[in-house]
Design a protein around this motif. Structure first.
Motif, PDB file in Angstrom:
ATOM      1  N   SER A 111     -40.531   7.567  18.727  1.00  0.00           N
ATOM      2  CA  SER A 111     -40.635   8.019  20.119  1.00  0.00           C
ATOM      3  C   SER A 111     -41.698   9.097  20.255  1.00  0.00           C
ATOM      4  O   SER A 111     -42.192   9.353  21.344  1.00  0.00           O
TER       5      SER A 111
ATOM      6  N   ARG B 173     -43.465  -0.952  32.118  1.00  0.00           N
ATOM      7  CA  ARG B 173     -44.590  -0.500  32.958  1.00  0.00           C
ATOM      8  C   ARG B 173     -45.882  -0.444  32.140  1.00  0.00           C
ATOM      9  O   ARG B 173     -46.919  -0.948  32.562  1.00  0.00           O
ATOM     10  N   TRP B 174     -45.804   0.115  30.933  1.00  0.00           N
ATOM     11  CA  TRP B 174     -47.007   0.197  30.110  1.00  0.00           C
ATOM     12  C   TRP B 174     -47.524  -1.202  29.787  1.00  0.00           C
ATOM     13  O   TRP B 174     -48.716  -1.475  29.914  1.00  0.00           O
TER      14      TRP B 174
ATOM     15  N   LYS C 175     -35.216  12.829  39.232  1.00  0.00           N
ATOM     16  CA  LYS C 175     -35.497  12.597  37.804  1.00  0.00           C
ATOM     17  C   LYS C 175     -36.277  13.742  37.190  1.00  0.00           C
ATOM     18  O   LYS C 175     -36.262  13.939  35.975  1.00  0.00           O
TER      19      LYS C 175
ATOM     20  N   SER D 145     -39.801  13.184  25.850  1.00  0.00           N
ATOM     21  CA  SER D 145     -39.973  11.742  25.733  1.00  0.00           C
ATOM     22  C   SER D 145     -38.708  11.078  26.299  1.00  0.00           C
ATOM     23  O   SER D 145     -37.703  11.752  26.514  1.00  0.00           O
ATOM     24  N   THR D 146     -38.771   9.785  26.527  1.00  0.00           N
ATOM     25  CA  THR D 146     -37.567   9.101  27.011  1.00  0.00           C
ATOM     26  C   THR D 146     -36.503   9.140  25.918  1.00  0.00           C
ATOM     27  O   THR D 146     -36.827   9.031  24.735  1.00  0.00           O
TER      28      THR D 146
ATOM     29  N   ASP E 297     -48.623  16.288  33.187  1.00  0.00           N
ATOM     30  CA  ASP E 297     -47.446  15.699  33.826  1.00  0.00           C
ATOM     31  C   ASP E 297     -46.432  16.819  33.990  1.00  0.00           C
ATOM     32  O   ASP E 297     -46.428  17.773  33.204  1.00  0.00           O
TER      33      ASP E 297
ATOM     34  N   VAL F 228     -37.823   0.748  30.829  1.00  0.00           N
ATOM     35  CA  VAL F 228     -38.602   0.807  32.070  1.00  0.00           C
ATOM     36  C   VAL F 228     -40.033   1.259  31.761  1.00  0.00           C
ATOM     37  O   VAL F 228     -41.014   0.665  32.214  1.00  0.00           O
ATOM     38  N   GLN F 229     -40.140   2.297  30.933  1.00  0.00           N
ATOM     39  CA  GLN F 229     -41.468   2.794  30.575  1.00  0.00           C
ATOM     40  C   GLN F 229     -42.271   1.734  29.815  1.00  0.00           C
ATOM     41  O   GLN F 229     -43.443   1.486  30.120  1.00  0.00           O
TER      42      GLN F 229
ATOM     43  N   ASP G 272     -34.454   4.106  30.200  1.00  0.00           N
ATOM     44  CA  ASP G 272     -35.748   4.720  30.512  1.00  0.00           C
ATOM     45  C   ASP G 272     -36.848   4.173  29.608  1.00  0.00           C
ATOM     46  O   ASP G 272     -37.978   3.939  30.044  1.00  0.00           O
ATOM     47  N   THR G 273     -36.485   3.972  28.326  1.00  0.00           N
ATOM     48  CA  THR G 273     -37.493   3.477  27.390  1.00  0.00           C
ATOM     49  C   THR G 273     -37.946   2.077  27.788  1.00  0.00           C
ATOM     50  O   THR G 273     -39.141   1.757  27.729  1.00  0.00           O
TER      51      THR G 273
ATOM     52  N   VAL H 289     -51.478   1.536  34.219  1.00  0.00           N
ATOM     53  CA  VAL H 289     -51.778   2.532  33.176  1.00  0.00           C
ATOM     54  C   VAL H 289     -53.170   3.101  33.488  1.00  0.00           C
ATOM     55  O   VAL H 289     -54.159   2.788  32.838  1.00  0.00           O
TER      56      VAL H 289
END
Ligand SMILES: O=c1ccn([C@@H]2O[C@H](COP(=O)(O)OP(=O)(O)O[C@H]3O[C@H](CO)[C@@H](O)[C@H](O)[C@H]3O)[C@@H](O)[C@H]2O)c(=O)[nH]1
Ligand SMILES: [Mn+2]
Length: 566
Positions: A339, A493-494, A108, A480-481, A292, A489-490, A486-487, A450
């Motif tokens: 985004s 997670r957040w 990725k 950005s996603t 990152d 999943v992110q 991906d958005t 986070v």
């Protein structure tokens, strides 16, 4: 007494504060009217069988009003900041900086992108002997290790080129893709540019080959799900600089921590804590830039800009970090879903900056190392006391003592004996953190996925402050996603990370009460932690009003209703 020239200035955005406070006031009145309507008028009109629906709508509105009230704290007193890097002390008095770059997944996060971030970090405008770049490879990929060797090789021509011609786009990929490279350098420059571009193409070619062969360099290590630590000093302080030694290179270190499926690895926070320890015994710089792998440096002057805050004696003692906004290069022109996260970096963070500081945002920040070593630590602690917090490596504990006593470290990697590598491997092992306070009180905290939000929150609770600096030229640019998967999943997670904080003893509204955190800042933190609550009103209000409409149940005032204000 002689007054020193200013390093930074903070201006309160009065106009914006007045407008937003007025708006909040008017909005609050509207909310009161709505509650009045729902409880006093509407409740009487609803048939008993529809009361559960009425209740769900009422709950949704309460949640939204609650969130809106918390949100209003953000815009209470926005500030803007400016810096005067020309007033910084001379280069030999500047403090050293360690740069942490994290990568985790070679598929990725392709090696070329990661190496571009590494090269952009190595090319920052700062004395090279004072910069050490660490690449944490959580994917434990041989390809990445090969790529970082290649990056160092290309860096030997890229960095002198950037220095000589004052290149601003210090990320090679962006530089060679840009229509305008912002330089008026004449024939010499154009010739050199062409050479470097050729070198860059060759560098890309070598990376591609390394990828195809799964890493060509014989590293002598087997990488897999259970694997040993790999630490390599790729480039030591000023190593092999071409260009007649005119431009030295910063040091570059590759770290892939030990992974064992029977031990938790704590994701990015775990990787960062390993880097904190390993860098402690290698360079122990008092400041750390976190990046990152998909966020490259876009302005060589960001380190000096950050130092304008960190070295300002008026704010420096309590300043933990300088946050730069995350800016993205792959956002569509309209960006209807925000985004680019402008709601955070353009609206909310400048508002928090007027309180005690913006939240820690994962990447693009210059952190004081000491701030990550907890507040329970004090100068008179002996080794046995420190061990309970930092684990059992005496060598590392000595670096902690140096750090908390503000003794400026002799910069860069001096000599790096083999026994130091052994110690660094021990510090990066799975078991090192057992019976210590890493992740609980020390370093990046493990309580939530986070880790940035949570670590920053606890720092602010303990009295540390932060600043946001938003220069007109983006200091860092990332991606950005760009797709729904991906958005989602992110986002998941957040939100799960934020819910972990909201429904725990660290809930900002409760935990913040015990701490020194001011009410408005606490409201800001509570607002973000409460983001997962948005899902309830979103679901209820998307379904119930339609059902009510179809069944002829009044849920909103009618236009000709006598209570409706015309
Ligand atoms: O086990 C892991 C997982 C991730 N990472 C690295 O962490 C960074 C961020 O991870 P990513 O999957 O890209 O998460 P994002 O949602 O894009 O990141 C945002 O959200 C994270 C969690 O709040 C923050 O840490 C990030 O800085 C912030 O940009 C990347 O460089 C990864 O390589 C690791 O090093 N080890
Ligand atoms: Mn990311």
């Amino acid at each position: 007494m002689e007054t020193l020239p200013p390093l930074q200035k903070c201006t309160v955005d009065k106009f914006s504060a007045i407008v937003t406070r007025t708006h909040t006031f008017i909005h609050s009145i509207a909310i009161l009217f709505m509650l009045y309507y729902r409880l006093i008028i509407n409740l009487k009109e609803i048939p008993i069988s529809f009361l559960p629906y009425w209740f769900l709508i009422f709950v949704s509105e309460l949640i939204l009003s609650f969130l809106r009230t918390l949100d209003s704290a953000h815009i209470f007193s926005p500030v803007t900041r400016s810096v005067y890097p020309e007033n910084l002390p001379p280069d030999d008095e500047l403090p050293a900086i360690d740069v942490f770059v994290c990568t985790a997944d070679p598929i990725k996060e392709p090696a070329l992108g990661v190496m571009n971030t590494v090269l952009s970090a190595m090319a920052i405008d700062y004395p090279p002997e004072k910069v050490t770049v660490y690449l944490s490879d959580d994917g434990g990929s041989v390809t990445t290790l090969c790529a970082v060797h290649e990056a160092c090789r290309f860096g030997e021509v890229w960095i002198p080129f950037c220095r000589e011609f004052g290149v601003k786009k210090i990320c090679p990929e962006t530089f060679f893709q840009a229509a305008d490279d912002e330089i008026n350098g004449g024939k010499d420059y154009l010739l050199e540019r062409e050479n470097i571009q050729k070198e860059y193409e060759e560098f890309k070619e070598r990376l591609k080959k390394a990828q195809e062969n799964g890493g060509t360099k014989d590293t002598g290590v087997q990488f897999g799900p259970n694997r040993d630590t790999v630490i390599e000093i790729i480039c030591q302080r000023g190593c092999g600089a071409k260009n007649n030694g005119k431009a030295k290179l910063p040091s570059l270190v590759y770290v892939s921590r030990e992974k064992n499926t029977s031990h938790p690895h704590h994701f990015k926070a775990g990787a960062l804590n390993v880097l904190l320890r390993v860098s402690g015994i290698i360079s122990n710089s008092p400041y750390i830039l976190m990046l990152d792998c998909d966020m490259h440096s876009n302005d060589p002057s960001s380190a000096r800009q950050a130092m304008c805050f960190h070295l300002d004696p008026k704010i420096s003692p309590s300043l933990a970090f300088v946050q730069f906004p995350q800016r993205f290069r792959n956002i569509s022109k309209n960006d209807i879903y925000d985004s680019a996260l402008r709601n955070c970096f353009v609206v909310r963070w400048p508002g928090m900056d007027g309180l005690i500081g913006p939240m820690l945002s994962g990447t693009c920040f210059y952190m004081k190392r000491k701030a990550l070593y907890g507040t329970a630590i004090h100068k008179d602690m002996d080794l046995s006391e420190l061990k309970k917090y930092f684990g059992s490596s005496n060598e590392f504990l000595n670096t902690v003592i140096t750090c908390i006593n503000d003794k400026q470290n002799d910069t860069g990697i001096k000599e790096f004996a083999d026994n130091k590598i052994q110690e660094a491997r021990f510090l990066a092992s799975c078991t090192y953190e057992e019976e210590s306070q890493w992740g609980e009180e020390i370093g990046f905290l493990y309580h939530s996925v986070v880790e940035d939000y949570f670590t920053g929150f606890i720092m602010h609770c303990k009295g540390w402050k932060s600043v946001l600096y938003n220069p007109s030229r983006p200091a860092f640019l990332g991606s950005s996603t760009t797709n729904l998967n991906d958005t989602l999943v992110q986002g998941t997670r957040w939100n799960s990370g934020l819910a972990e904080v909201l429904f725990s003893r660290f809930c900002p509204l409760i935990y913040g009460l015990k701490s020194r955190m001011p009410l408005l800042e606490r409201m800001c933190y509570a607002y973000l932690a409460s983001q997962p609550l948005y899902c309830f009103p979103a679901w209820f209000l998307a379904i119930i009003p339609q059902l009510c409409l179809l069944n002829g149940i009044p849920i909103y005032p009618k236009r000709d209703n006598e209570n409706m204000v015309e």
